[in-house]
Design a protein around this motif. Structure first.
Motif, PDB file in Angstrom:
ATOM      1  N   ALA A  20       0.822  -1.208   0.000  1.00 10.07           N
ATOM      2  CA  ALA A  20       0.000   0.000   0.000  1.00 10.07           C
ATOM      3  C   ALA A  20       0.865   1.270   0.000  1.00 10.07           C
ATOM      4  CB  ALA A  20      -0.931  -0.016   1.209  1.00 10.07           C
ATOM      5  N   LEU A  23       4.620   5.175  -4.080  1.00 17.37           N
ATOM      6  CA  LEU A  23       4.653   6.483  -4.737  1.00 17.37           C
ATOM      7  C   LEU A  23       3.324   7.220  -4.581  1.00 17.37           C
ATOM      8  CD1 LEU A  23       6.574   5.572  -8.016  1.00 17.37           C
ATOM      9  CD2 LEU A  23       7.467   6.378  -5.839  1.00 17.37           C
ATOM     10  N   ALA A  24       2.223   6.439  -4.452  1.00 18.19           N
ATOM     11  CA  ALA A  24       0.919   7.091  -4.282  1.00 18.19           C
ATOM     12  C   ALA A  24       0.886   7.909  -2.984  1.00 18.19           C
ATOM     13  CB  ALA A  24      -0.197   6.054  -4.282  1.00 18.19           C
ATOM     14  N   TYR A 102       4.722   1.609 -13.318  1.00 18.82           N
ATOM     15  CA  TYR A 102       5.166   1.965 -11.967  1.00 18.82           C
ATOM     16  C   TYR A 102       6.695   1.886 -11.888  1.00 18.82           C
ATOM     17  CZ  TYR A 102       4.497   2.357  -6.906  1.00 18.82           C
ATOM     18  OH  TYR A 102       4.488   2.800  -5.610  1.00 18.82           O
ATOM     19  N   PHE A 224      -5.735   3.545  -5.618  1.00 23.64           N
ATOM     20  CA  PHE A 224      -4.337   3.350  -5.996  1.00 23.64           C
ATOM     21  C   PHE A 224      -3.471   3.166  -4.755  1.00 23.64           C
ATOM     22  CE2 PHE A 224      -0.271   4.619  -8.094  1.00 23.64           C
ATOM     23  CZ  PHE A 224      -0.266   3.592  -9.015  1.00 23.64           C
ATOM     24  N   THR A 225      -3.744   3.942  -3.729  1.00 29.75           N
ATOM     25  CA  THR A 225      -2.880   3.871  -2.553  1.00 29.75           C
ATOM     26  C   THR A 225      -3.054   2.566  -1.788  1.00 29.75           C
ATOM     27  OG1 THR A 225      -2.029   5.099  -0.672  1.00 29.75           O
ATOM     28  CG2 THR A 225      -4.401   5.049  -0.889  1.00 29.75           C
ATOM     29  N   SER A 227      -3.635  -0.244  -3.227  1.00 28.23           N
ATOM     30  CA  SER A 227      -3.328  -1.297  -4.223  1.00 28.23           C
ATOM     31  C   SER A 227      -4.563  -2.113  -4.576  1.00 28.23           C
ATOM     32  CB  SER A 227      -2.238  -2.241  -3.721  1.00 28.23           C
ATOM     33  OG  SER A 227      -1.150  -1.543  -3.226  1.00 28.23           O
TER      34      SER A 227
END
Ligand code: PHE
Length: 451
Positions: A20, A23-24, A102, A224-225, A227
């Motif tokens: 989790a 980069l987000a 990514y 996104f954060t 996953s």
């Protein structure tokens, strides 16, 4: 051969947290906060996390643990043979695409770490100078390709070790190091002059600033954060056992991930405001501004280097989790040997990432639907593929499998938890059946028409 499982619940928690946090949290969250007026965005994001992100998270982990399969098998076993095997395969494909782009982004971070070691990005006089260096580095084809390749290689070596030895051990060491580095940055940030301006920018919302676009951006960020939407959490859940308490682990992971995003934002904005810089700096925020800000501080060389090292470590644990659904699919469904599957995923991901890596240099003039190649892939993933995968997960759990059955399976290993917090079951039922699917459809439609 018996399916590998996590050695311990702590191992799983660290691995999922490692997935989790990436980069987000560190690049994209502060960037979105800076572009969307600060605290109002933080507020909306937290609400999206509670009513959509977290229920999707529980659904994915549960799908994995119950079916003990890769995403393709999980959707087929729970949903039946009509549409759902396609949904499962789509999430695997999404995982593969995420793996490739990514790695390109993370390659930049790794590249900045190496540049910082060499001293090339540690002393800037102005933001223009830092921007020029950023543009010229990402505009050099060989630089982007080399670090994309190096980053992928590092991840391959780790995943080669298998679930327990590789991912679990690596995350168990990396996460505490990351947390330690981040906390030191927060302490550094809040002890700077005028740091309070950064804190109030982040935590005193002006609710009149909330807009529809902000809600949609916040929702996309929540997927996104954590996953979600691309099979990662289904696959990680499939290595759990019946004794494991899913709600407890998921709460810890979601809170940990959120605290890390908030810490990253505190570190970024206290430092930005103390240096008198504007928060809306665009996607290059951390590359273009933090090195300058650090330049003005004592030990700037060490601070910049540590910072990019920290971000690279976070990206490694996320990337290996993005690869895992593809690998699990090849092993479970196609009966490949694990090592061959790892190699295929790494080499394939590297190849697919090449056009992304070159889209700021040689392929700069390539446009797809009006986007540069890298931007196109990012929009495709965040606006279409992830919401699709997340929607399928909550829909299959809430309506196809039926919440009643799903809840029975979720309770295994967490009987005490559900007895202690009876409202939790009501909250999950409402979100998984209604709020999450409805809001995702809204995001999906809106992004589709805006793209
Ligand atoms: N959650 C990761 C991050 O915050 C990104 C990611 C998305 C990783 C999907 C794996 C799968 O950077």
């Amino acid at each position: 051969m018996a399916r590998e499982t996590w050695k311990s619940m702590v191992g799983f928690t660290f691995a999922a947290l490692g997935s989790a946090v990436g980069l987000a949290n560190i690049c994209i969250f502060p960037f979105l906060v800076g572009m969307n007026g600060g605290a109002a965005f933080v507020f909306v994001y937290l609400i999206c996390l509670v009513i959509v992100g977290f229920p999707v998270f529980i659904s994915e982990i549960l799908l994995g643990r119950t079916t003990r399969s890769s995403p393709a098998g999980a959707f087929r076993k729970v949903g039946g043979k009509r549409f759902w095997p396609f949904a499962g395969k789509m999430t695997v494909l999404t995982g593969f695409i995420v793996t490739s782009f990514y790695s390109v982004l993370a390659g930049w971070v790794l590249g900045y770490f190496v540049e910082a070691l060499k001293g090339t990005v540690t002393s800037f006089g102005s933001i223009e100078e830092a921007s020029q260096v950023f543009d010229s580095l990402v505009g050099t084809a060989s630089w982007g390709l080399m670090f994309h390749g190096m980053f992928m290689l590092i991840c391959l070596v780790i995943v080669f070790g298998g679930v327990r030895r590789g991912i679990e051990r690596c995350s168990k060491i990396m996460m505490p190091v990351l947390i330690f580095l981040l906390l030191s940055m927060v302490v550094r940030g809040i002890t700077l002059p005028n740091a309070w301006k950064g804190i109030s920018y982040l935590f005193y919302p002006d609710l009149s600033e909330i807009t529809g676009t902000m809600v949609l951006l916040a929702l996309g960020q929540a997927f996104f954060t954590l996953s979600l939407g691309q099979g990662t959490m289904i696959t990680y859940g499939s290595y759990l056992t019946e004794e494991d308490n899913i709600p407890k682990a998921c709460i810890q992971i979601a809170i940990g991930d959120t605290l890390i995003s908030l810490c990253a934002a505190i570190a970024v904005f206290t430092t930005l405001f103390s240096a008198g810089l504007e928060p809306a700096q665009g996607v290059g925020l951390i590359f273009k501004t933090l090195p300058i800000v650090f330049t003005k501080l004592p030990f700037s060389w060490a601070l910049v280097t540590l910072f990019f090292l920290f971000v690279t470590l976070a990206a490694v644990t996320s990337e290996i989790s993005a690869m895992e659904p593809v690998i699990a699919y090849l092993v479970d469904e196609k009966k490949w040997k694990r090592h061959s599957a790892v190699l295929a995923c790494g080499i394939g991901g590297f190849a697919l990432g090449i056009p992304c890596a070159l889209s700021f240099s040689i392929l700069k003039d390539w446009y797809l639907f009006g986007y540069g190649f890298m931007d196109f892939v990012q929009v495709l993933v965040q606006a279409i593929l992830l919401p699709f995968g997340a929607f399928c997960a909550v829909f299959v759990v809430g309506w196809v499998w039926k919440w009643r059955n799903a809840e029975r399976s979720l309770t295994v290993g967490s009987e005490f938890f559900f007895r202690s917090y009876p409202w939790f079951s009501l909250y999950l039922r409402w979100c998984i059946k209604y709020s999450a699917p409805i809001l995702i459809i809204l995001v999906f439609i809106n992004k589709l028409f805006r793209a």
